[in-house]
Design a protein around this motif. Sequence first.
Motif, mmCIF file in Angstrom:
data_model
loop_
_atom_site.group_PDB
_atom_site.id
_atom_site.type_symbol
_atom_site.label_atom_id
_atom_site.label_comp_id
_atom_site.label_asym_id
_atom_site.label_seq_id
_atom_site.Cartn_x
_atom_site.Cartn_y
_atom_site.Cartn_z
ATOM 1 N N ALA A 282 -3.879 6.169 -11.650
ATOM 2 C CA ALA A 282 -3.067 5.113 -12.263
ATOM 3 C C ALA A 282 -2.216 4.411 -11.211
ATOM 4 N N TRP A 283 -1.593 5.192 -10.327
ATOM 5 C CA TRP A 283 -0.736 4.621 -9.285
ATOM 6 C C TRP A 283 -1.544 3.719 -8.357
ATOM 7 N N ARG A 284 -2.681 4.198 -7.903
ATOM 8 C CA ARG A 284 -3.492 3.413 -6.966
ATOM 9 C C ARG A 284 -4.099 2.181 -7.635
ATOM 10 N N THR A 285 -4.431 2.300 -8.910
ATOM 11 C CA THR A 285 -4.926 1.123 -9.636
ATOM 12 C C THR A 285 -3.825 0.077 -9.730
ATOM 13 N N HIS A 286 -2.609 0.517 -10.023
ATOM 14 C CA HIS A 286 -1.474 -0.408 -10.079
ATOM 15 C C HIS A 286 -1.295 -1.113 -8.725
ATOM 16 N N LEU A 287 -1.301 -0.344 -7.634
ATOM 17 C CA LEU A 287 -1.147 -0.936 -6.304
ATOM 18 C C LEU A 287 -2.266 -1.934 -6.008
ATOM 19 N N ASP A 288 -3.484 -1.554 -6.336
ATOM 20 C CA ASP A 288 -4.638 -2.410 -6.088
ATOM 21 C C ASP A 288 -4.533 -3.715 -6.869
ATOM 22 N N VAL A 289 -4.219 -3.612 -8.156
ATOM 23 C CA VAL A 289 -4.089 -4.814 -8.985
ATOM 24 C C VAL A 289 -2.961 -5.693 -8.469
ATOM 25 N N ASN A 290 -1.827 -5.099 -8.139
ATOM 26 C CA ASN A 290 -0.693 -5.881 -7.655
ATOM 27 C C ASN A 290 -1.049 -6.643 -6.383
ATOM 28 N N ARG A 291 -1.637 -5.950 -5.407
ATOM 29 C CA ARG A 291 -2.010 -6.613 -4.149
ATOM 30 C C ARG A 291 -3.049 -7.707 -4.366
ATOM 31 N N LEU A 292 -4.103 -7.383 -5.121
ATOM 32 C CA LEU A 292 -5.174 -8.354 -5.344
ATOM 33 C C LEU A 292 -4.701 -9.563 -6.136
ATOM 34 N N LEU A 293 -3.869 -9.323 -7.151
ATOM 35 C CA LEU A 293 -3.372 -10.433 -7.970
ATOM 36 C C LEU A 293 -2.452 -11.330 -7.157
ATOM 37 N N MET A 294 -1.536 -10.747 -6.402
ATOM 38 C CA MET A 294 -0.636 -11.559 -5.590
ATOM 39 C C MET A 294 -1.409 -12.343 -4.526
#
Length: 167
Positions: free
Chosen positions: A26-38
């Motif tokens: 969950a943590w790594r998915t959050h980080l991945d989504v945040n970086r990719l979306l930004m």
Amino acid sequence: METETATLPQASPEGAPWLTDAEQCAWRTHLDVNRLLMYQLEKDLQPFGLTNNDYEILVNLSEADDHRLRMSDLAAATLQSKSRLSHQITRMENAGLVRREHCESDRRGLYAVLTDLGMETMRKVAPHHVASVRRHFIDLLTPEALAHLRASLTPVAEHLRSQRGKP
């Protein structure tokens, strides 16, 4: 020759237990989504000559009374250091999007003020930005998932807001 495999301790140096596999995912998915979306939102702002930080400043100023904020308040709202914000405002001043004005009640205080060109830029860019947010985030989730996401993240946001300014 025998090899030893390194094992992680059962807890972090602060005593917190390590993340479970589900928590880590969950943590790594959050980080991945945040970086990719930004990254994607920034890429979609590039044709307008803006960064995510530029856009955030323009949004804050466009929503403020008289389209102005004290520099210290703008720094707090955008989570930037005062010196970093000062450099950013200088660049945006050079582009004609904002200007600085002295604060009459505090000689050391400065306001960042949205110019007419800055407001015109907001009106032009905002529909494209909203379309980008929809295309890359909102429209990929059901209304129920969005409601659940908001409910799940609200306590985290509230906790982090309460930690601002604390060591």
